[in-house]
Scaffold this active site. Structure first.
Site, PDB file in Angstrom:
ATOM      1  N   THR A  44       2.271   0.109 -15.072  1.00  0.00           N
ATOM      2  CA  THR A  44       2.177  -0.425 -15.941  1.00  0.00           C
ATOM      3  C   THR A  44       1.056  -1.905 -15.454  1.00  0.00           C
ATOM      4  OG1 THR A  44       4.092  -1.982 -14.789  1.00  0.00           O
ATOM      5  CG2 THR A  44       4.528  -0.784 -16.253  1.00  0.00           C
ATOM      6  N   ASP A  45       0.745  -1.688 -13.914  1.00  0.00           N
ATOM      7  CA  ASP A  45      -0.451  -2.680 -13.597  1.00  0.00           C
ATOM      8  C   ASP A  45      -1.581  -3.142 -14.390  1.00  0.00           C
ATOM      9  OD1 ASP A  45      -1.326  -0.714 -11.782  1.00  0.00           O
ATOM     10  OD2 ASP A  45      -1.153  -1.900 -10.543  1.00  0.00           O
ATOM     11  N   GLY A 133      -0.911   6.571   2.695  1.00  0.00           N
ATOM     12  CA  GLY A 133      -0.367   7.240   2.319  1.00  0.00           C
ATOM     13  C   GLY A 133       0.861   7.495   1.368  1.00  0.00           C
ATOM     14  N   GLY A 135       2.516   5.133  -0.303  1.00  0.00           N
ATOM     15  CA  GLY A 135       3.159   4.457  -1.250  1.00  0.00           C
ATOM     16  C   GLY A 135       3.547   2.695  -1.014  1.00  0.00           C
ATOM     17  N   LEU A 136       3.718   2.453  -0.175  1.00  0.00           N
ATOM     18  CA  LEU A 136       3.597   1.129   1.392  1.00  0.00           C
ATOM     19  C   LEU A 136       2.806   0.799   0.531  1.00  0.00           C
ATOM     20  CD1 LEU A 136       6.769   1.979   2.801  1.00  0.00           C
ATOM     21  CD2 LEU A 136       6.990   1.770   0.778  1.00  0.00           C
ATOM     22  N   SER A 137       1.243   1.116   0.131  1.00  0.00           N
ATOM     23  CA  SER A 137       0.370   0.197   0.449  1.00  0.00           C
ATOM     24  C   SER A 137      -0.216   0.044   1.483  1.00  0.00           C
ATOM     25  CB  SER A 137       0.609  -1.523  -0.937  1.00  0.00           C
ATOM     26  OG  SER A 137       0.481  -0.626  -2.139  1.00  0.00           O
ATOM     27  N   SER A 138      -0.131   0.525   2.510  1.00  0.00           N
ATOM     28  CA  SER A 138      -1.096   0.252   3.498  1.00  0.00           C
ATOM     29  C   SER A 138      -2.477   0.260   3.681  1.00  0.00           C
ATOM     30  CB  SER A 138      -1.268   1.391   4.784  1.00  0.00           C
ATOM     31  OG  SER A 138      -2.256   2.263   4.479  1.00  0.00           O
ATOM     32  N   ASP A 183      -0.767  -4.115  -5.793  1.00  0.00           N
ATOM     33  CA  ASP A 183      -0.471  -3.946  -4.335  1.00  0.00           C
ATOM     34  C   ASP A 183      -1.438  -4.853  -3.776  1.00  0.00           C
ATOM     35  OD1 ASP A 183       0.254  -1.368  -5.219  1.00  0.00           O
ATOM     36  OD2 ASP A 183      -1.160   0.045  -4.738  1.00  0.00           O
TER      37      ASP A 183
HETATM   38  P1  ADP Z   1      -0.979   3.626   0.493  1.00  0.00           P
HETATM   39  O1  ADP Z   1      -2.194   2.615   0.399  1.00  0.00           O
HETATM   40  O2  ADP Z   1       0.093   4.302  -0.480  1.00  0.00           O
HETATM   41  O3  ADP Z   1      -0.229   3.849   2.803  1.00  0.00           O
HETATM   42  P2  ADP Z   1      -3.458   5.184   0.717  1.00  0.00           P
HETATM   43  O4  ADP Z   1      -4.431   6.587   0.385  1.00  0.00           O
HETATM   44  O5  ADP Z   1      -4.112   4.455  -0.277  1.00  0.00           O
HETATM   45  O6  ADP Z   1      -2.055   5.112   0.762  1.00  0.00           O
HETATM   46  O7  ADP Z   1      -3.914   4.352   1.887  1.00  0.00           O
HETATM   47  C1  ADP Z   1      -4.206   5.169   2.846  1.00  0.00           C
HETATM   48  C2  ADP Z   1      -5.241   5.088   3.858  1.00  0.00           C
HETATM   49  O8  ADP Z   1      -5.704   3.121   3.964  1.00  0.00           O
HETATM   50  C3  ADP Z   1      -5.637   5.912   4.844  1.00  0.00           C
HETATM   51  O9  ADP Z   1      -5.837   7.330   4.751  1.00  0.00           O
HETATM   52  C4  ADP Z   1      -7.016   5.026   5.817  1.00  0.00           C
HETATM   53  O10 ADP Z   1      -7.457   5.833   5.911  1.00  0.00           O
HETATM   54  C5  ADP Z   1      -6.223   3.310   5.398  1.00  0.00           C
HETATM   55  N1  ADP Z   1      -5.408   2.358   5.927  1.00  0.00           N
HETATM   56  C6  ADP Z   1      -4.776   2.137   6.016  1.00  0.00           C
HETATM   57  N2  ADP Z   1      -4.436   1.503   7.281  1.00  0.00           N
HETATM   58  C7  ADP Z   1      -5.006   1.936   8.719  1.00  0.00           C
HETATM   59  C8  ADP Z   1      -4.974   1.877  10.186  1.00  0.00           C
HETATM   60  N3  ADP Z   1      -4.071   1.111  10.486  1.00  0.00           N
HETATM   61  N4  ADP Z   1      -5.931   2.223  10.520  1.00  0.00           N
HETATM   62  C9  ADP Z   1      -6.846   2.907   9.592  1.00  0.00           C
HETATM   63  N5  ADP Z   1      -6.857   3.915   8.711  1.00  0.00           N
HETATM   64  C10 ADP Z   1      -5.777   3.460   7.768  1.00  0.00           C
HETATM   65 MG    MG Z   2      -2.688   2.539  -1.105  1.00  0.00          MG
END
Ligand code: ADP
Ligand code: MG
Length: 399
Positions: A44-45, A133, A135-138, A183
């Site tokens: 929705t965002d 990767g 869906g918890l927005s790393s 996010d």
């Molecule tokens: P989500 O945001 O849901 O986790 P994304 O595909 O949007 O999934 O983002 C994941 C990507 O972010 C990873 O493939 C990597 O490129 C990057 N990333 C996130 N955290 C790290 C980390 N601690 N070290 C290296 N890359 C990271």
């Molecule tokens: Mg992401």
């Protein structure tokens, strides 16, 4: 990711790795930015609707310090290979760049584009205790972390909302992922114990206490990530834009989020394409569900909140087409288990995680039973996270 490492252990390891990579750890500073889970209000965002995410206590840590030359040196303790890369503040163009470093570099690039080029480089080591990767927005935690680090190291005049916008801008334009603002906003603006009720039409927001009355938030990682993740997301966004253009011929709106379900029903025939109409329907109904869900939570009606989470899943599965067999197993099997108030896919979709609200005394059987069914049906070992709601980015003082 080792969930069991304490913060003190993470900082100790980070300092050690920083020193190994960059010679010593003198004057190094430590920072953290959270990942997030969205409770309801999915896709929705970017449609001018409402979302209801909360920041987690897990996310990404950094050790960082300024340099006296133009070097930008980036090192991650996570992932396989290519942990370290070096760049120059004078060459931030996307050409020739790839991999995880595009996230922090994109933020440096976005600052430069806003008239805040870095006068000197910096070196940084990061460690995330959140799955990538899933869906918890790393990715957003890494962007917000980088923005926060730059702000603190160089004294740049940006507030937290601006950091969220910079993160989204760089993910959209540097990484080519057309995500909405949720996010980065959730990571930058998180508040312990609260979810953020955000209206993405104007970025107005309120904090809602998440009082679950004897229940916990449990995240289950399906451990699958289907190829479609980024292209599927961008496709959905385009489909919604096309549906909006169709509707604008009959009703003066700027975003799908402006329509109530009743208004949508009255005007939906303007969208001739059936698939497009279904996707627009999700955007409109999900927005209404989110507004109602927040009201239910504020009134203490956790069961009603849970039912809306389940409806959200069905809509994402059947109308928006962003679920997948593995995630459907996790949500649908969860619905059958005792003590489960609600469960749904969370995040962009095509794999990733589900989020559930589970009675305190049912949490261990939930993890055990759902883990077993999932293993039997898919051969995959799911990961479970019993999560706490944390705050936004912070600097961490170390002894
Ligand atoms: P989500 O945001 O849901 O986790 P994304 O595909 O949007 O999934 O983002 C994941 C990507 O972010 C990873 O493939 C990597 O490129 C990057 N990333 C996130 N955290 C790290 C980390 N601690 N070290 C290296 N890359 C990271
Ligand atoms: Mg992401």
């Amino acid at each position: 990711m080792d969930q069991k490492k304490t913060e003190a252990e993470i900082l100790r390891d980070l300092k050690e790795q920083f020193a190994a990579q960059y010679g010593d750890a003198e004057d190094v500073r430590f920072f953290f930015a959270p990942g997030r889970v969205n409770l309801i209000g999915e896709h929705t965002d970017y449609n001018g609707g409402h979302v209801f995410p909360c920041a987690l206590t897990i996310g990404t840590y950094a050790a960082a310090r300024r340099r006296k030359d133009d070097r930008i040196r980036l090192f991650s303790m996570n992932g396989k290979g290519d942990h370290f890369e070096e760049f120059s503040t004078k060459d931030l163009a996307q050409e020739g760049k790839s991999g995880w470093t595009m996230y922090p570099l994109g933020v440096v690039w976005a600052f430069a584009g806003r008239g805040m080029p870095l006068p000197e480089g910096f070196e940084m080591a990061i460690y995330g205790n959140i799955p990538n990767g899933s869906g918890l927005s790393s990715s957003a935690s890494l962007e917000v972390l980088t923005g926060f680090v730059l702000r603190e190291l160089y004294g740049l005049p940006v507030d937290l909302v601006e950091l969220a916008k910079i993160g989204q801008y760089s993910e959209n334009n540097y990484n080519g992922m057309q995500c909405g603002i949720m996010d980065q906003f959730a990571s930058a603006m998180g508040k312990e114990g609260h979810a953020i009720f955000l209206d993405t039409a104007d970025l107005s927001y309120t904090y809602a206490p998440v009082v679950l009355k004897g229940r916990k938030l449990v995240i289950t990682n399906s451990k699958v990530k289907h190829q479609l993740t980024d292209s599927g997301y961008n496709d959905r966004r385009k489909t919604c834009e096309a549906a909006l253009a169709d509707l604008q011929r009959v009703v003066p709106i700027h975003a799908l989020g402006e329509l109530t379900p009743e208004e949508f029903e009255a005007h939906k025939d303007a969208i001739a394409d059936e698939d497009r109409r279904r996707k627009a329907k999700h955007a409109v109904y999900e927005n209404a569900r989110t507004v109602q869900a927040v009201r239910e939570l504020q009134d203490g009606n956790i069961e009603a909140f849970g039912r809306l989470m389940n409806e959200s899943h069905v809509s994402l599965r059947d109308d928006y087409d962003v679920s997948c067999p593995e995630i459907d197993i996790l949500a649908e099997e969860a619905w059958k288990l005792p003590g489960v108030v609600g469960a749904r896919i969370t995040g962009g979709g095509f794999g990733g995680c589900t989020v559930a609200i589970v009675d305190d005394d049912a949490v261990s059987s939930y993890c055990e039973k759902l883990g077993r069914v999932y293993r039997e049906k898919t051969g995959i070992e799911a990961d479970f996270y019993i999560v706490e709601i944390g705050s936004g980015p912070r600097e961490i003082a170390t002894p």
